[in-house]
Design a protein around this motif. Sequence first.
Motif, PDB file in Angstrom:
ATOM      1  N   UNK A 249      11.270  57.607   0.659  1.00 35.87           N
ATOM      2  CA  UNK A 249       9.935  57.940   0.110  1.00 35.87           C
ATOM      3  C   UNK A 249       9.290  58.614   1.563  1.00 35.87           C
ATOM      4  N   UNK A 250       9.706  57.828   2.498  1.00 39.32           N
ATOM      5  CA  UNK A 250       8.772  58.096   3.995  1.00 39.32           C
ATOM      6  C   UNK A 250       9.523  59.320   4.463  1.00 39.32           C
ATOM      7  N   UNK A 251      10.808  59.453   4.333  1.00 36.63           N
ATOM      8  CA  UNK A 251      11.325  60.568   4.854  1.00 36.63           C
ATOM      9  C   UNK A 251      10.861  61.943   4.184  1.00 36.63           C
ATOM     10  N   UNK A 252      10.591  61.676   2.859  1.00 36.14           N
ATOM     11  CA  UNK A 252      10.144  62.743   2.086  1.00 36.14           C
ATOM     12  C   UNK A 252       8.828  63.146   2.552  1.00 36.14           C
ATOM     13  N   UNK A 253       7.931  61.977   2.571  1.00 31.66           N
ATOM     14  CA  UNK A 253       6.542  62.192   2.987  1.00 31.66           C
ATOM     15  C   UNK A 253       6.539  63.014   4.404  1.00 31.66           C
ATOM     16  N   UNK A 254       7.407  62.676   5.338  1.00 35.65           N
ATOM     17  CA  UNK A 254       7.378  63.241   6.639  1.00 35.65           C
ATOM     18  C   UNK A 254       7.630  64.760   6.591  1.00 35.65           C
ATOM     19  N   UNK A 255       8.268  65.166   5.361  1.00 31.54           N
ATOM     20  CA  UNK A 255       8.657  66.462   5.249  1.00 31.54           C
ATOM     21  C   UNK A 255       7.643  67.435   4.499  1.00 31.54           C
ATOM     22  N   UNK A 256       6.541  66.597   3.997  1.00 27.98           N
ATOM     23  CA  UNK A 256       5.233  67.319   3.443  1.00 27.98           C
ATOM     24  C   UNK A 256       5.330  66.988   1.766  1.00 27.98           C
ATOM     25  N   UNK A 257       6.303  66.291   1.407  1.00 24.80           N
ATOM     26  CA  UNK A 257       6.405  66.031  -0.167  1.00 24.80           C
ATOM     27  C   UNK A 257       5.436  65.286  -0.478  1.00 24.80           C
ATOM     28  N   UNK A 258       5.049  65.253  -1.878  1.00 23.05           N
ATOM     29  CA  UNK A 258       3.865  64.272  -2.574  1.00 23.05           C
ATOM     30  C   UNK A 258       2.494  64.908  -2.174  1.00 23.05           C
ATOM     31  N   UNK A 259       1.501  64.754  -3.121  1.00 16.93           N
ATOM     32  CA  UNK A 259      -0.074  64.837  -3.129  1.00 16.93           C
ATOM     33  C   UNK A 259      -0.741  64.069  -3.944  1.00 16.93           C
ATOM     34  N   UNK A 260      -1.917  64.173  -3.807  1.00 20.03           N
ATOM     35  CA  UNK A 260      -2.560  63.169  -4.685  1.00 20.03           C
ATOM     36  C   UNK A 260      -2.408  63.175  -6.203  1.00 20.03           C
ATOM     37  N   UNK A 261      -1.773  64.526  -6.508  1.00 19.16           N
ATOM     38  CA  UNK A 261      -1.473  64.569  -7.867  1.00 19.16           C
ATOM     39  C   UNK A 261       0.155  64.670  -8.416  1.00 19.16           C
ATOM     40  N   UNK A 262       0.918  64.634  -7.631  1.00 20.68           N
ATOM     41  CA  UNK A 262       2.219  64.776  -7.794  1.00 20.68           C
ATOM     42  C   UNK A 262       2.981  63.923  -6.944  1.00 20.68           C
ATOM     43  N   UNK A 263       3.367  62.622  -7.148  1.00 23.37           N
ATOM     44  CA  UNK A 263       3.715  61.545  -6.376  1.00 23.37           C
ATOM     45  C   UNK A 263       4.514  60.533  -7.303  1.00 23.37           C
ATOM     46  N   UNK A 264       5.206  60.808  -8.133  1.00 24.05           N
ATOM     47  CA  UNK A 264       5.578  59.756  -8.824  1.00 24.05           C
ATOM     48  C   UNK A 264       6.724  58.997  -8.100  1.00 24.05           C
ATOM     49  N   UNK A 265       7.520  59.781  -7.358  1.00 18.79           N
ATOM     50  CA  UNK A 265       8.526  58.858  -6.834  1.00 18.79           C
ATOM     51  C   UNK A 265       8.013  57.811  -5.917  1.00 18.79           C
ATOM     52  N   UNK A 266       6.844  57.972  -5.280  1.00 19.63           N
ATOM     53  CA  UNK A 266       6.377  56.892  -4.346  1.00 19.63           C
ATOM     54  C   UNK A 266       5.691  55.697  -5.366  1.00 19.63           C
ATOM     55  N   UNK A 267       4.993  56.337  -6.612  1.00 17.69           N
ATOM     56  CA  UNK A 267       4.584  55.220  -7.417  1.00 17.69           C
ATOM     57  C   UNK A 267       5.860  54.416  -7.987  1.00 17.69           C
ATOM     58  N   UNK A 268       6.899  55.011  -8.453  1.00 17.73           N
ATOM     59  CA  UNK A 268       7.862  54.121  -8.590  1.00 17.73           C
ATOM     60  C   UNK A 268       8.366  53.090  -7.623  1.00 17.73           C
ATOM     61  N   UNK A 269       8.393  53.665  -6.425  1.00 14.78           N
ATOM     62  CA  UNK A 269       8.766  52.711  -5.311  1.00 14.78           C
ATOM     63  C   UNK A 269       7.817  51.591  -5.135  1.00 14.78           C
ATOM     64  N   UNK A 270       6.267  52.066  -5.285  1.00 16.30           N
ATOM     65  CA  UNK A 270       5.608  50.969  -5.118  1.00 16.30           C
ATOM     66  C   UNK A 270       5.582  49.942  -6.246  1.00 16.30           C
ATOM     67  N   UNK A 271       5.704  50.256  -7.337  1.00 14.06           N
ATOM     68  CA  UNK A 271       5.998  49.585  -8.648  1.00 14.06           C
ATOM     69  C   UNK A 271       7.106  48.465  -8.307  1.00 14.06           C
ATOM     70  N   UNK A 272       8.217  48.703  -7.866  1.00 13.93           N
ATOM     71  CA  UNK A 272       9.410  48.281  -7.577  1.00 13.93           C
ATOM     72  C   UNK A 272       8.906  47.069  -6.512  1.00 13.93           C
ATOM     73  N   UNK A 273       8.405  47.543  -5.377  1.00 10.95           N
ATOM     74  CA  UNK A 273       7.946  46.746  -4.342  1.00 10.95           C
ATOM     75  C   UNK A 273       6.987  45.395  -4.915  1.00 10.95           C
ATOM     76  N   UNK A 274       6.101  45.855  -5.801  1.00  9.74           N
ATOM     77  CA  UNK A 274       5.143  44.606  -6.259  1.00  9.74           C
ATOM     78  C   UNK A 274       5.987  43.852  -7.163  1.00  9.74           C
ATOM     79  N   UNK A 275       6.940  44.247  -8.010  1.00  6.69           N
ATOM     80  CA  UNK A 275       7.716  43.406  -8.624  1.00  6.69           C
ATOM     81  C   UNK A 275       8.589  42.340  -7.903  1.00  6.69           C
TER      82      UNK A 275
END
Length: 290
Positions: A249-275
């Motif tokens: 997710x970090x590598x994708x973020x550094x390439x400009x991926x994700x914005x406030x309305x389009x970021x499910x991959x990060x949300x999935x990683x965050x859910x997993x991390x909280x788990x």
Amino acid sequence: MSSASDSYYLPHKAKWPIWGSLGLFIFMSGFSAKLIGSGAGGFFMVLGLLIILGMMFGWFGEVVHESVARLYNEQVERSFRWGMIWFIASEVMFFAAFFGTLFYVRMYAVPWLGGEGASGVGEYTHLLWPEFVSEWPTNGPAEVGGEFEPMGAWGIPALNTLILLTSGATVTWAHWGLLKDERSQFIKGLIATIALGFAFVLLQGYEYYHAYTEIGLTLGAGIYGSTFFMLTGFHGMHVTIGAIFLTVVLLRAMRGHFDSSHHFAFEAAAWYWHFVDVVWLGLFIFVYWF
């Protein structure tokens, strides 16, 4: 490919499930051969693992490209979310089985061996092993697990608890930055979370080294050693997977991926991390503390 008017995105014919199945088959066949002493077992395990990793890289890469191209509509996003929810639910059941084993052993099996309850097992235990005391942790009747010391809570485990709780805060901080389209905060939060995650894994590796070399606590150290390493080991594996997930997710973020309305991959990683954070709290309380 589907047209823009379609209500659901239909991908092209996917070859990756076949490669994934083939990789798993080769890996498990190699593992089985390794168990019976076959020299080729290790080779096929490595080959199967490489095929699985290649499948994951290729399949996830295609999904990323399709997502960046905005080929997924709201219905597809919803299916991804439900898929992740059910995946985490299956992981909850996975750890529930191991926690259930620990509970059963500590609350029922060991007391029965000591003569408590109406099972009658204790009569035979004291006949065969009169010195056995039903206390936890135990290396079993006749001390089949050898001599060992239980792992204390107020050392590396307490430090790792602080590390994971802090990482839960940093990944949330990263999420806040993303929701505000502040990419710098988003990336800094991810870097901090990943660093804390790998620090946890390194400290747990040192803890295992200490357990094996200094206090005699091994996977074969009776039921205590078995449950300790099964629970903490699988959790450590999940932390490693989660940290790798966040690194992608970090590598994708550094390439400009994700914005406030389009970021499910990060949300999935965050859910997993909280788990994995929540699971660790259970481990710290029931495996290390009590």
